[in-house]
Design a protein around this motif. Structure first.
Motif, short mmCIF file in Angstrom:
data_model
loop_
_atom_site.label_atom_id
_atom_site.label_comp_id
_atom_site.label_asym_id
_atom_site.label_seq_id
_atom_site.Cartn_x
_atom_site.Cartn_y
_atom_site.Cartn_z
N ALA A 100 0.84 -1.19 0.00
CA ALA A 100 0.00 0.00 0.00
C ALA A 100 0.88 1.24 0.00
N TYR A 101 0.61 2.13 -0.94
CA TYR A 101 1.35 3.38 -0.96
C TYR A 101 0.52 4.41 -1.72
N ALA A 102 0.82 5.66 -1.47
CA ALA A 102 0.08 6.72 -2.14
C ALA A 102 0.46 6.76 -3.62
N TYR A 103 -0.41 7.37 -4.40
CA TYR A 103 -0.12 7.45 -5.83
C TYR A 103 1.14 8.28 -6.07
N GLY A 104 1.90 7.86 -7.05
CA GLY A 104 3.16 8.52 -7.36
C GLY A 104 3.85 7.81 -8.49
N GLU A 105 5.17 7.88 -8.52
CA GLU A 105 5.95 7.26 -9.58
C GLU A 105 6.64 6.00 -9.06
N ALA A 106 6.71 4.98 -9.90
CA ALA A 106 7.27 3.70 -9.47
C ALA A 106 8.12 3.11 -10.58
N ASP A 107 8.96 2.17 -10.22
CA ASP A 107 9.68 1.38 -11.21
C ASP A 107 8.77 0.22 -11.60
N SER A 108 8.38 0.16 -12.86
CA SER A 108 7.35 -0.79 -13.27
C SER A 108 7.82 -2.24 -13.16
N LYS A 109 9.10 -2.49 -13.37
CA LYS A 109 9.58 -3.87 -13.35
C LYS A 109 9.47 -4.47 -11.95
N THR A 110 9.98 -3.76 -10.96
CA THR A 110 9.90 -4.28 -9.60
C THR A 110 8.48 -4.19 -9.07
N GLY A 111 7.76 -3.15 -9.48
CA GLY A 111 6.37 -3.03 -9.07
C GLY A 111 5.51 -4.15 -9.60
#
Length: 741
Positions: free
Chosen positions: A34-45
């Protein structure tokens, strides 16, 4: 600012995801980080999300007890799909059957089955099979028109083979509830792309990609209906399934198994689906076989899957375009027809797949920009309020965009009133089957973006004066900020204000004082100059792409890819600088050639942004309000009646003259009595008036509301001829291109 936003949004770091994967606890429901909306690394995500799903006991129980066992829904490609009809009074139905017969739907108001109506449809021969061994011979479609009333619960059943003999075998009963059309809501999703999550069991009856994606897609739709239980229908921005090829028996079987996953959610037995065609849908006739889309009979914008379609729900017009077809002429013809069906719609909404103003790394500044050349001018030309897209599996919301320019408004309160331009929304992934990274830079036209690796959906609330979009992840947490557009009924665009002012300037019906007319001309010139400053030069690639689409001379291939290396921007899959004027403006004013990064000397003040449009409009309107009618002496029309009597005696002559002069709400009546030479002039003024030195009253033109144009007042100001001119120009909605001198 961007760095602060990332901090405030609790951006997910790679290490956080890896830690979440390593410490994940198996529970009854997937323990998604669970985390707030933002930017992520798609591969690990993606890895974290997949692990959280497949390792949960809830998923495993569903997989063996429902999907592959129990009701064995993995084999049910024949589930019925509801689709919106032409209006809210209509509804479409489509489903597969193993044999071909006479399809029919029986429908009645809840509690009144005795009054049920039976409507027959058509069955089309197909040859479809899935990996589970189910073989289908017919696509069945039924359309029920003019039957449904607002805010009413209905019950329906359907059959593959209706018989008048009373031995028809009907399906189970399902419910469908209608809602009001003056105020209503819809659900928006994009890219569920069932089958894309990457298992190693593709082309197999127990394909784990399809299972995982169907499970999460169902969760998304369940949460969407929990948050918006009164949604009227689903808008899908394309890529319902993953298998993009349809040329072999294997790929066709995979597509049908994926459709079993897409149609699995039980909410679809009651919630109509308006699914646009994505690049993964485009080649298979199975799309048309599964959906009974309205107003598609002209086959405009078609590919192997299907074509453009539209429908109306109250005062909102929804247009779905097949962005796999690059023939702008066909799409324009279709949009004209759609708008003619509801020319006074309060809102015009377009849905297509390609995110022409998005922010995802794989497509937004590459192949989607090719489609920008074709589709963005149509959004401008037809005054589209909001354009809903997908394709990049990341969420973004644009500023108001027109002709490649950001129209500068204060959005600090999460809303905009009576805006120019179009709002572009790119949806995230509806199932979590695939995530992408965001671009390494933020395009100048993007107001908000996120690629938090969770399935997401939006709700859109419509009323006559308000449209609000709210976005959530599939747990029901906010995924993006809410955003609202408001409109007032008397709002006018800059082009409409210009047209009205031009009509006043060019009219000869009324003579205005030089000072007040010069003030109007000056304000009008400033508004025109502001609009001209943002005008994009004619783009030769619009005609090039449209004319050569599908021919040997086509410079584009696939879904916007550049066909010839000589046209490419180095290694980037987009047209190089100097080929498209729109791309020169919307890419190369910010982005380094051949790269995915800002120019070394780029700053936001170099972006194509138009500032002060509202102020310039108000200046013109104020000048219209301030127009003064010149003092004019009335010209009486003399009608003499001579009455002569007596024996040669000359009688008196009585002359009465009446003159009426219309203009600016002013009526002048003149009377000449007995040729005495004295003239009485009276004026009736509908607007504010003042006395001049000659004792003749002059009036301002009827008031125009600040920021808007009051049509009635202008008609009075212009007189008969001017009113006709103004009625013509105001009958047009604003044109998309910035003002052409």
């Amino acid at each position: 600012m961007e760095e602060n936003m990332r901090k405030n949004k609790n951006i997910l770091k790679k290490g956080m995801i890896l830690a979440a994967v390593s410490t994940m606890v198996v529970t009854m429901a997937p323990a998604i980080p669970a985390y707030a909306y933002g930017e992520a690394d798609s591969k690990t995500g993606q890895a974290a999300f997949n692990a959280a799903t497949t390792e949960s006991t809830d998923y495993q129980s569903w997989l063996t007890g429902t999907w592959q066992g129990g009701t064995q829904d993995f084999a049910n490609t024949n589930k019925i799909a509801l689709t919106p009809g032409s209006t809210a009074k209509d509804l479409g139905f489509a489903w597969y059957s193993n044999t071909k017969g006479t399809p029919a739907v029986m429908v009645w108001k809840d509690g009144s089955k005795a009054g049920a109506q039976i409507v027959k449809g058509t069955a089309t021969d197909i040859s479809a099979e899935n990996w589970q061994g189910e073989v289908y011979a017919a696509s069945n479609k039924v359309s029920i028109n003019g039957f449904f009333e607002p805010d009413t619960k209905y019950v329906y059943q359907y059959t593959d083979n209706y018989s008048d003999n009373g031995d028809t075998v009907w399906s189970a009963e399902y419910t469908y509830t209608t809602h009001a059309t003056d105020t209503f809501s819809v659900i928006l999703t994009g890219d569920p792309q069932i089958g894309a999550s990457g298992s190693k069991s593709d082309k197999d009856a127990n394909d784990m990609s399809i299972a995982q994606d169907a499970y999460n897609w169902n969760k998304t739709m369940q949460k969407a209906m929990e948050i918006d239980p009164d949604a009227s229908f689903l808008l899908s921005a394309g890529d319902q399934i993953n298998e993009s090829n349809a040329g072999s028996e294997e790929t066709k079987k995979t597509r049908e198994s994926e459709y079993a996953g897409y149609l699995y959610p039980s909410v679809f037995r009651s919630l109509p689906i308006a699914a646009t065609i994505g690049n993964h849908d485009k080649d298979g006739s199975d799309y048309t076989a599964h959906f009974n889309n309205p107003n598609s009979e002209d086959n405009l914008g078609s590919t192997g899957a299907g074509c453009d379609f539209y429908f109306n729900n109250g005062n909102v017009l929804f247009i779905s375009l097949n962005s796999n077809n690059r023939n702008q002429t066909e799409h324009r013809e279709f949009m004209k027809k759609a708008i003619a069906s509801n020319p006074d719609a309060a809102w015009r909404v377009v849905v297509f797949h390609s995110d022409i103003y998005g922010s995802g790394q794989p497509h937004a500044d590459t192949d989607a920009t090719t489609n920008r050349i074709i589709f963005a001018p149509l959004m401008d030309e037809f005054d589209i309020d909001v354009c809903l897209t997908g394709h990049d599996h990341t969420y973004s919301r644009s500023y108001q965009v027109q002709d490649g320019n950001v129209i500068d408004y204060d959005l600090s309160k999460g809303s905009v009133n009576n805006p120019e331009g179009t709002l572009y929304i790119t949806t995230g992934s509806g199932s979590g089957s695939k995530y992408y990274n965001l671009l390494n830079y933020t395009p100048y036209y993007i107001a908000e973006r996120t690629n938090a690796c969770l399935p997401s959906f939006s709700t859109i609330d419509f009323s006559s004066g308000t449209m609000t979009i709210k976005t959530y992840d599939y747990n029901g947490n906010k995924y993006a900020d809410d955003f609202t557009i408001t409109k007032t009924t008397d709002a006018q665009s800059a082009d409409e204000v210009i047209a009205a002012a031009d009509a006043l300037v060019n009219s000869t019906d009324v003579a205005y004082t030089d000072e007040s007319m010069e003030a109007l001309k000056s304000a009008l010139a400033s508004l025109k100059e502001l609009k001209a400053s943002g005008t994009t030069a004619d783009d030769p690639m619009v005609s090039d792409i449209t004319t050569n689409y599908g021919t040997a001379n086509d410079r584009v291939k696939g879904y916007g890819s550049i066909a010839n290396d000589d046209d490419k921007d180095g290694a980037k899959n987009r047209f190089k600088r100097g080929i498209s004027t729109l791309l020169d403006k919307t890419i190369y004013t910010q982005v380094a050639e051949g790269k995915e990064e800002n120019l070394s000397d780029y700053s936001t003040d170099k972006a194509p942004v138009v500032k002060g449009i509202d102020e310039a409009k108000k200046a013109v309107v104020s000048a219209i309000n301030a127009l003064q009618v010149k003092q004019t002496a009335p010209n009486g029309n003399q009608n003499g009646n001579a009455d002569q009597s007596g024996n040669g005696a000359q009688g008196s002559t009585n002359q009465n003259g009446n003159g009426a002069q219309g203009g600016a709400g002013q009526q002048i009546a003149g009377n000449n009595a007995g040729g005495s030479g004295s003239q009485n002039v009276s004026t009736a003024n509908t607007g504010a008036s003042k006395s001049d030195s000659d004792g003749v009253k002059t009036s301002k033109s009827a008031k125009v509301k600040t920021g808007d144009v009051n049509h009635g007042g202008m008609y009075a100001a212009l007189g008969v001829l001017g009113a006709a001119i103004l009625a013509t120009v105001l009958g047009m909605r604003k044109k998309g291109k910035f003002w052409q001198k």
